[in-house]
Design a protein around this motif. Structure first.
Motif, PDB file in Angstrom:
ATOM      1  N   LEU A  58       1.909  37.955 -15.592  1.00 36.69           N
ATOM      2  CA  LEU A  58       1.523  38.938 -14.586  1.00 36.69           C
ATOM      3  C   LEU A  58       0.004  39.097 -14.535  1.00 36.69           C
ATOM      4  O   LEU A  58      -0.604  39.057 -13.454  1.00 36.69           O
ATOM      5  N   MET A  59      -0.618  39.273 -15.685  1.00 40.59           N
ATOM      6  CA  MET A  59      -2.068  39.457 -15.737  1.00 40.59           C
ATOM      7  C   MET A  59      -2.797  38.185 -15.296  1.00 40.59           C
ATOM      8  O   MET A  59      -3.811  38.250 -14.594  1.00 40.59           O
ATOM      9  N   LEU A  60      -2.283  37.025 -15.711  1.00 39.44           N
ATOM     10  CA  LEU A  60      -2.902  35.761 -15.333  1.00 39.44           C
ATOM     11  C   LEU A  60      -2.829  35.547 -13.827  1.00 39.44           C
ATOM     12  O   LEU A  60      -3.839  35.204 -13.191  1.00 39.44           O
ATOM     13  N   THR A  64      -5.658  35.317  -8.710  1.00 38.08           N
ATOM     14  CA  THR A  64      -5.683  35.644  -7.283  1.00 38.08           C
ATOM     15  C   THR A  64      -6.952  36.390  -6.919  1.00 38.08           C
ATOM     16  O   THR A  64      -7.629  36.064  -5.944  1.00 38.08           O
ATOM     17  N   LEU A  65      -7.298  37.404  -7.693  1.00 37.80           N
ATOM     18  CA  LEU A  65      -8.490  38.195  -7.406  1.00 37.80           C
ATOM     19  C   LEU A  65      -9.782  37.392  -7.566  1.00 37.80           C
ATOM     20  O   LEU A  65     -10.786  37.691  -6.916  1.00 37.80           O
ATOM     21  N   LEU A 113       1.790  31.640  -6.688  1.00 37.33           N
ATOM     22  CA  LEU A 113       2.016  32.224  -8.009  1.00 37.33           C
ATOM     23  C   LEU A 113       3.253  33.116  -8.027  1.00 37.33           C
ATOM     24  O   LEU A 113       3.944  33.203  -9.048  1.00 37.33           O
ATOM     25  N   TYR A 114       3.528  33.759  -6.897  1.00 35.78           N
ATOM     26  CA  TYR A 114       4.750  34.566  -6.830  1.00 35.78           C
ATOM     27  C   TYR A 114       5.988  33.672  -6.862  1.00 35.78           C
ATOM     28  O   TYR A 114       6.971  33.989  -7.536  1.00 35.78           O
ATOM     29  N   ALA A 115       5.944  32.548  -6.153  1.00 32.54           N
ATOM     30  CA  ALA A 115       7.076  31.619  -6.173  1.00 32.54           C
ATOM     31  C   ALA A 115       7.340  31.126  -7.596  1.00 32.54           C
ATOM     32  O   ALA A 115       8.502  31.011  -8.029  1.00 32.54           O
ATOM     33  N   PHE A 152       6.788  41.705  -9.581  1.00 34.41           N
ATOM     34  CA  PHE A 152       5.753  40.759  -9.177  1.00 34.41           C
ATOM     35  C   PHE A 152       5.424  40.896  -7.697  1.00 34.41           C
ATOM     36  O   PHE A 152       4.260  40.731  -7.299  1.00 34.41           O
ATOM     37  N   PHE A 153       6.415  41.190  -6.876  1.00 36.56           N
ATOM     38  CA  PHE A 153       6.146  41.379  -5.454  1.00 36.56           C
ATOM     39  C   PHE A 153       5.285  42.613  -5.234  1.00 36.56           C
ATOM     40  O   PHE A 153       4.328  42.596  -4.456  1.00 36.56           O
ATOM     41  N   LYS A 154       5.614  43.681  -5.945  1.00 36.37           N
ATOM     42  CA  LYS A 154       4.849  44.929  -5.825  1.00 36.37           C
ATOM     43  C   LYS A 154       3.380  44.728  -6.180  1.00 36.37           C
ATOM     44  O   LYS A 154       2.486  45.201  -5.460  1.00 36.37           O
ATOM     45  N   LEU A 155       3.125  44.024  -7.278  1.00 37.24           N
ATOM     46  CA  LEU A 155       1.758  43.921  -7.782  1.00 37.24           C
ATOM     47  C   LEU A 155       0.991  42.727  -7.231  1.00 37.24           C
ATOM     48  O   LEU A 155      -0.139  42.860  -6.765  1.00 37.24           O
ATOM     49  N   LEU A 156       1.592  41.551  -7.262  1.00 35.69           N
ATOM     50  CA  LEU A 156       0.893  40.336  -6.884  1.00 35.69           C
ATOM     51  C   LEU A 156       0.759  40.185  -5.370  1.00 35.69           C
ATOM     52  O   LEU A 156      -0.255  39.691  -4.875  1.00 35.69           O
ATOM     53  N   ILE A 157       1.766  40.617  -4.636  1.00 37.27           N
ATOM     54  CA  ILE A 157       1.741  40.466  -3.184  1.00 37.27           C
ATOM     55  C   ILE A 157       1.288  41.749  -2.482  1.00 37.27           C
ATOM     56  O   ILE A 157       0.453  41.716  -1.581  1.00 37.27           O
ATOM     57  N   CYS A 158       1.824  42.886  -2.900  1.00 38.87           N
ATOM     58  CA  CYS A 158       1.542  44.134  -2.179  1.00 38.87           C
ATOM     59  C   CYS A 158       0.255  44.821  -2.619  1.00 38.87           C
ATOM     60  O   CYS A 158      -0.461  45.384  -1.791  1.00 38.87           O
TER      61      CYS A 158
END
Length: 208
Positions: free
Chosen positions: A139-141, A146-147, A161-163, A187-193
């Motif tokens: 999750l952190m990676l 991404t950022l 990365l979500y896939a 992961f959807f909440k944090l990485l995508i949203c």
């Protein structure tokens, strides 16, 4: 800035309204100041409904949950659904990507979610520390990669990365019984949203 999209007039507005006083101000710093009534309603009712559906399903299908599992499962479900919605609203995007907010602030928000990962593991996986470490590390990676990417590449990279996170959650990491939805939604909440910056589209008419 006014735009016309599919016949609908909207504006892109980065100017933050003042945070209200008292307890309403606490809400403003959670969902973003200036949220419209529609944004508030969509953040309130679906999470409540999702919790009720989970409780009824667990009861009817006899998941065999303890009271603690009912409580934690409900908290996680409500937060996942609510978090996906809240972090996707334009009011929240305007707030979380305001001037002065950067890599450190976004990653600090991501980091505290180790608590939810630990709760899920403690109540549904017998507190598997390796599972916690692997999920949290990815999750952190994923969020930090991404950022760190150029802005125009962040969305496609986050999608990739979500896939990968879906493959890991479904086929590599152990799946908590009856909590199959947790990691994909986390992961959807944090990485995508949450991580992805978007323009804050606001209605032209004053509904805030």
């Amino acid at each position: 800035m006014l735009i016309n999209y599919m016949g609908e007039k909207m504006k892109i507005d980065w100017e933050l309204p003042e945070i209200r006083a008292g307890w309403k101000g606490k809400i403003d710093t959670f969902i973003g100041p200036g949220a419209t009534s529609a944004e508030k309603n969509i953040q309130l009712y679906p999470p409540i409904l999702s919790i009720l559906i989970l409780i009824i399903t667990a009861w009817q299908l006899d998941f065999g949950w303890t009271p603690g599992q009912y409580i934690v499962g409900s908290i996680l479900m409500g937060d996942m659904v609510g978090g996906i919605i809240t972090n996707s609203t334009s009011a929240a995007k305007r707030w979380f990507f305001r001037e002065g907010e950067g890599f450190r602030e976004v990653m600090s928000f991501i980091a505290i979610h180790i608590l939810q990962i630990a709760l899920a593991s403690y109540f549904f996986l017998g507190f598997d520390l390796v599972w916690i470490a692997l999920v949290y590390a990815y999750l952190m990676l994923a969020c930090s990669l991404t950022l760190s990417a150029p802005l125009y590449l962040q969305r496609p990279l986050a999608g990739l990365l979500y896939a990968i996170s879906l493959v890991l959650a479904l086929y590599v990491w152990e799946i908590p019984a009856h909590l199959e939805w947790f990691l994909p939604m986390l992961f959807f909440k944090l990485l995508i949203c949450h991580v992805l910056r978007e323009e804050p589209y606001r209605p032209v008419t004053n509904t805030e």
